[in-house]
Write a protein that holds these residues in place. Structure first.
Motif, short mmCIF file in Angstrom:
data_model
loop_
_atom_site.label_atom_id
_atom_site.label_comp_id
_atom_site.label_asym_id
_atom_site.label_seq_id
_atom_site.Cartn_x
_atom_site.Cartn_y
_atom_site.Cartn_z
N VAL A 1 -12.62 -14.96 26.62
CA VAL A 1 -13.07 -15.79 25.50
C VAL A 1 -12.43 -17.18 25.57
O VAL A 1 -13.12 -18.20 25.46
CB VAL A 1 -12.70 -15.12 24.16
CG1 VAL A 1 -12.95 -16.08 23.01
CG2 VAL A 1 -13.48 -13.83 23.97
N LEU A 2 -11.13 -17.22 25.77
CA LEU A 2 -10.43 -18.51 25.73
C LEU A 2 -10.84 -19.38 26.92
O LEU A 2 -10.96 -20.60 26.81
CB LEU A 2 -8.93 -18.30 25.68
CG LEU A 2 -8.44 -17.57 24.42
CD1 LEU A 2 -6.93 -17.46 24.40
CD2 LEU A 2 -8.93 -18.26 23.15
N THR A 3 -11.04 -18.75 28.07
CA THR A 3 -11.50 -19.49 29.23
C THR A 3 -12.85 -20.14 28.95
O THR A 3 -13.10 -21.30 29.30
CB THR A 3 -11.62 -18.55 30.44
OG1 THR A 3 -10.34 -17.98 30.69
CG2 THR A 3 -12.09 -19.30 31.67
N GLN A 4 -13.70 -19.38 28.29
CA GLN A 4 -15.04 -19.88 27.98
C GLN A 4 -14.96 -21.04 26.98
O GLN A 4 -15.64 -22.06 27.17
CB GLN A 4 -15.84 -18.73 27.37
CG GLN A 4 -17.33 -18.89 27.43
CD GLN A 4 -18.03 -17.58 27.06
OE1 GLN A 4 -17.50 -16.49 27.27
NE2 GLN A 4 -19.23 -17.69 26.50
N LEU A 5 -14.12 -20.91 25.96
CA LEU A 5 -13.96 -21.98 24.98
C LEU A 5 -13.40 -23.23 25.64
O LEU A 5 -13.75 -24.36 25.28
CB LEU A 5 -13.05 -21.53 23.84
CG LEU A 5 -13.67 -20.56 22.84
CD1 LEU A 5 -12.61 -19.97 21.94
CD2 LEU A 5 -14.74 -21.27 22.03
N SER A 6 -12.52 -23.01 26.59
CA SER A 6 -11.93 -24.13 27.30
C SER A 6 -12.99 -24.84 28.15
O SER A 6 -13.08 -26.07 28.16
CB SER A 6 -10.77 -23.63 28.15
OG SER A 6 -10.33 -24.64 29.01
N ALA A 7 -13.82 -24.04 28.84
CA ALA A 7 -14.89 -24.64 29.64
C ALA A 7 -15.85 -25.42 28.77
O ALA A 7 -16.38 -26.45 29.17
CB ALA A 7 -15.64 -23.55 30.41
N ALA A 8 -16.06 -24.92 27.55
CA ALA A 8 -16.99 -25.59 26.64
C ALA A 8 -16.35 -26.82 26.01
O ALA A 8 -17.03 -27.59 25.34
CB ALA A 8 -17.45 -24.63 25.56
N GLY A 9 -15.04 -26.98 26.19
CA GLY A 9 -14.38 -28.17 25.66
C GLY A 9 -13.92 -28.04 24.22
O GLY A 9 -13.44 -29.01 23.64
N LEU A 10 -14.02 -26.85 23.64
CA LEU A 10 -13.58 -26.70 22.25
C LEU A 10 -12.07 -26.58 22.14
O LEU A 10 -11.50 -26.88 21.10
CB LEU A 10 -14.23 -25.46 21.62
CG LEU A 10 -15.56 -25.67 20.92
CD1 LEU A 10 -15.88 -24.49 20.02
CD2 LEU A 10 -15.53 -26.94 20.08
#
Lengths: 245, 245
Positions: free
Chosen positions: A57-66
DNA sequence: AAGTGGTCTAGACCACAAA
DNA sequence: TTGTGGTCTAGACCACTTG
């Protein structure tokens, strides 16, 4: 602490549930920019899951820039995204200063009204919603650079009603204040009508670049803005890749 | 078969290495659209890693839209992305037909030359690179809809030299033929000069929307195109979210 | 020195869709 | 019925960065 794989959630996968909850905390403003998120370990305790799941989840949020993640120090809610990453522009002050020109703006009109008629189409709000209408003229040196007509939805952004916009232009104020979740642009060329020509110090019929933008914050309309630039004053630049590595 | 965690690769993580190799196979065309990728299990054998690692890569490629995954059937290279997902437009035939107008185009100029002068800036190719220059006029019904000036880099797209572009317009041909990896748009308003006014059947000085686009295929310039639309004929629509869930 | 994220493993069960 | 992807676990070692 083993977790039942097919747990209480209906059909939604666990990492999607975590994702949407964290996302909700961020876009709602409960976790403001700079807020430090729980560590991966704390998340595993909260949700009773393994670290891999949280990490996904956190990796995905990071990729999304959030969020931004830093070793040893933790994960933090990122500063509000500028739209620059996708469509480069839109802080008019920055645009003007990039041209090495002094920037100023003036509010040339301000009123509050209840949404009716065309407003309903432009903003997509129910009839009667209170709106703040602000018209702004932006200058580069002595020359008009952009004429801005803006509607703000006071149901979504009530703070705007008592903001003077003397220090900060309406656009910059909104970007700093409201995390947006969706935006739609319409971009076209148009010939200036008499009113616009007067505002921009052009001859009627001169070519202008017109950008209309609607912005939402999780399904609530935030603002509608129409920006008109003299043809020579401005161009949009957009860089795309089919993916973001 | 345990794998040394700090394996032979210098510093690059394993999943990044797998990602870039698979990506390379796709953008190079070695794995064309519709090609069935190895299964996750086969990847674990090829790279000597666990299934999670492979899964991470394939999930990422799927999110980026480069592949499509279906249970039981496997993972497949996706059809070439239209740019529509990001900036909706650009198949001119579709645009015109959406207006319920008959579409046709005519090639109004074609030549081959060696890159020199301004070409070097527009396309970013070395001096002397062979270029195909094609000018096309697109019509909606009886009215000119768009005037297109295009340069193609014959070093990257040699097939273009012997293509007649009678059936398919240069733009549509390229989109179908060449998977792009990067694009850059410049969008502005301009007043038609005499030549453009003649092509579009406008009065000189009429407002036009001008879109200039450069496209790359993994660092090689593919094409430069300048599209000019009469102000009333066209508008760009772009929808953004800060993230792609 | 210690706490954080970055990465990876070797399993596991499930859902789905084609054969 | 079977092979595929979707998801998850309970560890592990490493790199980095701050105190």
């Amino acid at each position: 602490m083993t977790r039942k794989t097919t747990g209480s959630a209906k059909t939604e996968s666990l990492h999607r549930r975590i994702l949407s909850e964290v996302e909700g905390n961020i876009v709602s403003g409960r976790w403001p920019p700079g807020y430090r998120l729980p560590s991966e370990f704390e998340f595993t305790a909260t949700y009773g899951c393994s670290r891999m799941t949280v990490n996904k989840v956190l990796t995905q949020l990071s990729a999304a820039g959030l969020i931004e993640r830093r070793r040893r120090t933790g994960s933090f809610v990122a500063l509000p995204r500028s739209e620059a990453a996708i469509l480069e522009l839109h802080d008019i002050r920055t645009e003007v200063q990039a041209l090495d020109q002094p920037y100023r703006f003036e509010i040339v009109g301000r009123s509050i009204r209840k949404a009716a008629g065309h407003d309903l189409v432009l903003l997509g709000v129910p009839e009667g919603t209170r709106l703040l209408s602000i018209n702004t003229r932006h200058h580069a040196g002595e020359h008009p650079f952009c004429y801005e007509e803006r509607l703000m939805n006071l149901a979504t952004v009530p703070e705007a009603e008592h903001e003077s916009f003397e220090e900060t232009s309406p656009g910059a104020w909104l970007v700093a204040k409201i995390p947006w979740t969706r935006a739609e642009h319409h971009i076209r060329a148009a010939e200036a009508d008499d009113g616009l020509a007067r505002q921009l110090d052009l001859k009627p019929g001169a070519a202008c670049l017109v950008i209309e933008r609607r912005t939402w914050r999780s399904e609530s309309p935030v603002t509608f803005v129409k920006l008109a630039y003299p043809a020579n004053a401005h161009q949009l630049v957009a860089r795309f890749s089919p993916e973001q590595s």
